[in-house]
Design a protein around this motif. Structure first.
Motif, short mmCIF file in Angstrom:
data_model
loop_
_atom_site.label_atom_id
_atom_site.label_comp_id
_atom_site.label_asym_id
_atom_site.label_seq_id
_atom_site.Cartn_x
_atom_site.Cartn_y
_atom_site.Cartn_z
N VAL A 1 0.81 -1.23 0.00
CA VAL A 1 0.00 0.00 0.00
C VAL A 1 0.84 1.27 0.00
O VAL A 1 0.35 2.31 -0.43
CB VAL A 1 -0.97 0.04 1.20
CG1 VAL A 1 -2.04 -1.01 1.04
CG2 VAL A 1 -0.24 -0.12 2.50
N ASN A 2 2.08 1.23 0.45
CA ASN A 2 2.92 2.42 0.48
C ASN A 2 3.86 2.41 -0.72
O ASN A 2 4.70 1.52 -0.86
CB ASN A 2 3.74 2.47 1.78
CG ASN A 2 2.85 2.67 2.98
OD1 ASN A 2 1.81 3.28 2.89
ND2 ASN A 2 3.28 2.14 4.12
N ARG A 3 3.71 3.40 -1.59
CA ARG A 3 4.51 3.48 -2.80
C ARG A 3 5.74 4.35 -2.56
O ARG A 3 5.63 5.42 -1.99
CB ARG A 3 3.68 4.09 -3.92
CG ARG A 3 4.31 3.99 -5.26
CD ARG A 3 3.39 4.52 -6.32
NE ARG A 3 4.20 5.39 -7.17
CZ ARG A 3 3.90 6.60 -7.54
NH1 ARG A 3 2.77 7.13 -7.16
NH2 ARG A 3 4.71 7.30 -8.29
N GLU A 4 6.90 3.88 -2.99
CA GLU A 4 8.12 4.67 -2.92
C GLU A 4 8.11 5.67 -4.06
O GLU A 4 8.07 5.30 -5.23
CB GLU A 4 9.34 3.77 -3.01
CG GLU A 4 9.60 2.97 -1.76
CD GLU A 4 10.89 2.19 -1.86
OE1 GLU A 4 11.79 2.57 -2.63
OE2 GLU A 4 11.00 1.19 -1.15
N PRO B 1 11.03 2.32 -11.06
CA PRO B 1 9.87 1.42 -11.06
C PRO B 1 9.18 1.55 -9.70
O PRO B 1 9.82 1.53 -8.65
CB PRO B 1 10.48 0.03 -11.25
CG PRO B 1 11.89 0.15 -10.82
CD PRO B 1 12.28 1.60 -11.01
N ALA B 2 7.91 1.73 -9.73
CA ALA B 2 7.17 1.99 -8.48
C ALA B 2 7.24 0.77 -7.56
O ALA B 2 6.61 -0.25 -7.81
CB ALA B 2 5.73 2.33 -8.79
N ASN B 3 8.04 0.88 -6.53
CA ASN B 3 8.12 -0.18 -5.53
C ASN B 3 7.07 0.07 -4.47
O ASN B 3 6.81 1.21 -4.07
CB ASN B 3 9.51 -0.20 -4.88
CG ASN B 3 10.59 -0.61 -5.85
OD1 ASN B 3 10.33 -1.30 -6.82
ND2 ASN B 3 11.80 -0.17 -5.60
N HIS B 4 6.47 -0.99 -3.98
CA HIS B 4 5.46 -0.87 -2.94
C HIS B 4 5.96 -1.57 -1.68
O HIS B 4 6.60 -2.62 -1.75
CB HIS B 4 4.14 -1.48 -3.40
CG HIS B 4 3.47 -0.67 -4.46
ND1 HIS B 4 3.85 -0.70 -5.77
CD2 HIS B 4 2.44 0.20 -4.38
CE1 HIS B 4 3.08 0.11 -6.48
NE2 HIS B 4 2.22 0.67 -5.66
N LYS B 5 5.65 -0.97 -0.56
CA LYS B 5 6.03 -1.56 0.72
C LYS B 5 4.78 -1.94 1.49
O LYS B 5 3.69 -1.42 1.24
CB LYS B 5 6.84 -0.56 1.55
CG LYS B 5 8.22 -0.27 1.01
CD LYS B 5 8.99 0.60 1.95
CE LYS B 5 10.41 0.79 1.48
NZ LYS B 5 11.20 1.56 2.43
#
Length: 77
Positions: free
Chosen positions: A35-38, A43-47
């Motif tokens: 749910v948390n996008r860097e 490339p959009a990494n999500h945490k």
């Protein structure tokens, strides 16, 4: 302008509103995946959000500055 919920007087304009929480409850927040996008990565990494616990306000009242001072001294004792 508002009506104080403690003494029921109408407070004049430009007087700050004070909120006093009367009731709170414990709340547990579940874990959420991806749910948390860097923002700064190409490339959009999500945490993952680990979740956790905290408190929520159930009920609060709007009070004038005089009632706020009186209630603060009562609550601190």
């Amino acid at each position: 302008m508002f009506i104080c919920q403690q003494c029921n007087i109408q407070v004049p304009p430009h007087i700050p509103l004070n909120l006093i929480p009367l009731q709170t409850r414990n709340k547990k927040y579940p874990a959420r995946a991806n749910v948390n996008r860097e923002v700064h990565s190409a490339p959009a990494n999500h945490k993952n959000d680990p979740g956790g616990s905290g408190t929520e306000i159930v009920q609060e009242i709007r009070v004038c500055p005089d009632c706020y001072a009186k209630l603060k001294t009562k609550l601190s004792k």
